[in-house]
Design an enzyme around this catalytic site. Structure first.
Site, short mmCIF file in Angstrom:
data_model
loop_
_atom_site.label_atom_id
_atom_site.label_comp_id
_atom_site.label_asym_id
_atom_site.label_seq_id
_atom_site.Cartn_x
_atom_site.Cartn_y
_atom_site.Cartn_z
N ASP A 67 9.10 11.26 -1.62
CA ASP A 67 8.85 11.56 -0.30
C ASP A 67 9.87 11.25 0.53
O ASP A 67 10.88 10.37 0.08
CB ASP A 67 7.41 11.00 0.31
N ASP A 136 -4.30 2.73 2.44
CA ASP A 136 -5.34 3.62 2.64
C ASP A 136 -5.50 4.47 1.31
O ASP A 136 -6.07 5.41 1.25
CB ASP A 136 -5.17 4.39 3.78
N HIS A 138 -3.01 5.95 -0.16
CA HIS A 138 -1.99 7.15 -0.20
C HIS A 138 -1.05 7.11 -1.26
O HIS A 138 -0.71 5.80 -1.61
CB HIS A 138 -1.45 7.44 0.94
N GLU A 143 -1.73 11.30 2.72
CA GLU A 143 -2.68 10.49 3.22
C GLU A 143 -4.32 10.95 3.19
O GLU A 143 -4.50 11.87 2.53
CB GLU A 143 -2.45 10.19 4.95
C1 GLP Z 1 5.04 3.91 1.58
C2 GLP Z 1 5.60 5.10 0.38
C3 GLP Z 1 4.60 4.97 -0.63
C4 GLP Z 1 4.24 3.72 -0.98
C5 GLP Z 1 3.54 2.95 -0.03
C6 GLP Z 1 3.17 1.53 -0.35
O1 GLP Z 1 4.09 4.60 2.29
N1 GLP Z 1 5.71 6.25 1.11
O2 GLP Z 1 5.22 5.68 -2.00
O3 GLP Z 1 3.61 3.61 -2.31
O4 GLP Z 1 4.51 2.98 1.08
O5 GLP Z 1 4.57 0.62 -0.08
P1 GLP Z 1 4.45 -0.91 -0.62
O6 GLP Z 1 4.89 -0.82 -2.13
O7 GLP Z 1 5.63 -1.43 0.25
O8 GLP Z 1 3.17 -1.52 -0.46
#
Ligand code: GLP
Length: 252
Positions: A67, A136, A138, A143
């Site tokens: 992404d 959440d 995702h 989402e």
């Molecule tokens: C972002 C990314 C996700 C990731 C998520 C969790 O939203 N787009 O791919 O998994 O954050 O991030 P973290 O690993 O910092 O908790």
């Protein structure tokens, strides 16, 4: 689904990096699906060490990232383009032309999603897709929704995600409101899916994703249907699973 426990973040990063490294050794021109966020940073550090020790080479590896924020420039230090260069690409022998990330600078969402789907298609999907997980549920930036998206889509980020990601930006107003993300369908097409999660704040969502109902309201729950999904989590992230469905956890 296989759940591998690690005592802490350092052990999680090593175990998950070993799985990625095994893929690179088995198939030097493999397609790695890559992720951003804080969770995979330790894993990337371990992969860099393995590269420096001469254990793995990225010279033939191809990558597709999950992404990118929409409306962010590549030189913005919060872009996922910048993140990947900073945390992995600039430290290993990967060829820039073999790396792929949705182009957050393309304002034409339809064209960008079609372009990225064509890239994924041309590779036949990922051999291994690395994932983090949002609070959440995702994955990528898919989402909670009333359906699972198949292909690359342009998504409105939820308030929860904007707030969670605000820690990386100067202020919450600087967090982009939209993102391009690979769809759940493309993620499911990967031959192996490797999800990493650590910390108490992820314990509830890991339980819901691994042991709860499969629903697009918890996008990561779709991984229960994947023939080769591996979760590598530390004890804190596994605390609710350990309490409610301990039989899910394998020792490794
Ligand atoms: C972002 C990314 C996700 C990731 C998520 C969790 O939203 N787009 O791919 O998994 O954050 O991030 P973290 O690993 O910092 O908790």
């Amino acid at each position: 689904m296989k759940i591998i426990r690690a005592k802490d973040y350092a052990e999680l990063s090593k175990k998950a990096a070993n799985i990625m490294a095994a893929q690179i050794i088995n198939k030097p021109d493999c397609v790695l699906g890559l992720a951003t966020g804080s969770s995979p940073i330790g894993l990337y550090k371990e992969l860099i060490k393995k590269y420096e020790n001469g254990d793995i080479s990225f010279s033939k590896v191809r990558t597709i990232n999950l992404d990118e924020y929409r409306g962010i420039t590549k030189d913005n230090d919060q872009s996922y383009y910048y993140f990947m260069n900073d945390n992995l690409f600039s430290h290993v022998d990967i060829k820039a032309e073999n790396t792929n990330i949705p182009n957050g600078e393309n304002p034409d969402a339809e064209a960008e999603c079609a372009r990225y789907d064509a890239v994924i298609e041309s590779f036949g999907g990922a051999d291994i897709q690395l994932l983090g997980i949002g609070h959440d549920g995702h994955i990528g930036f898919n989402e909670p929704s009333d359906h699972f998206e198949k292909g690359t889509n342009c998504i409105d980020l939820t308030q929860m995600t904007i707030e969670a990601n605000a820690r990386f930006f100067a202020s919450i107003d600087d967090v982009p409101k939209q993102a391009y993300t690979m769809g759940c369908g493309s993620i499911m097409k990967a031959k192996t899916v490797l999800l990493v999660a650590n910390g108490k704040a992820k314990a509830d969502i890991i339980y819901k994703a691994a042991c709860g109902e499969v629903t697009p309201q918890i996008p990561a729950s779709i991984l229960q249907m994947h023939p080769n999904a591996i979760f590598v989590c530390d004890d804190e992230a596994l605390s609710v699973v350990a309490e409610k469905c301990p039989e899910m956890i394998s020792e490794f």
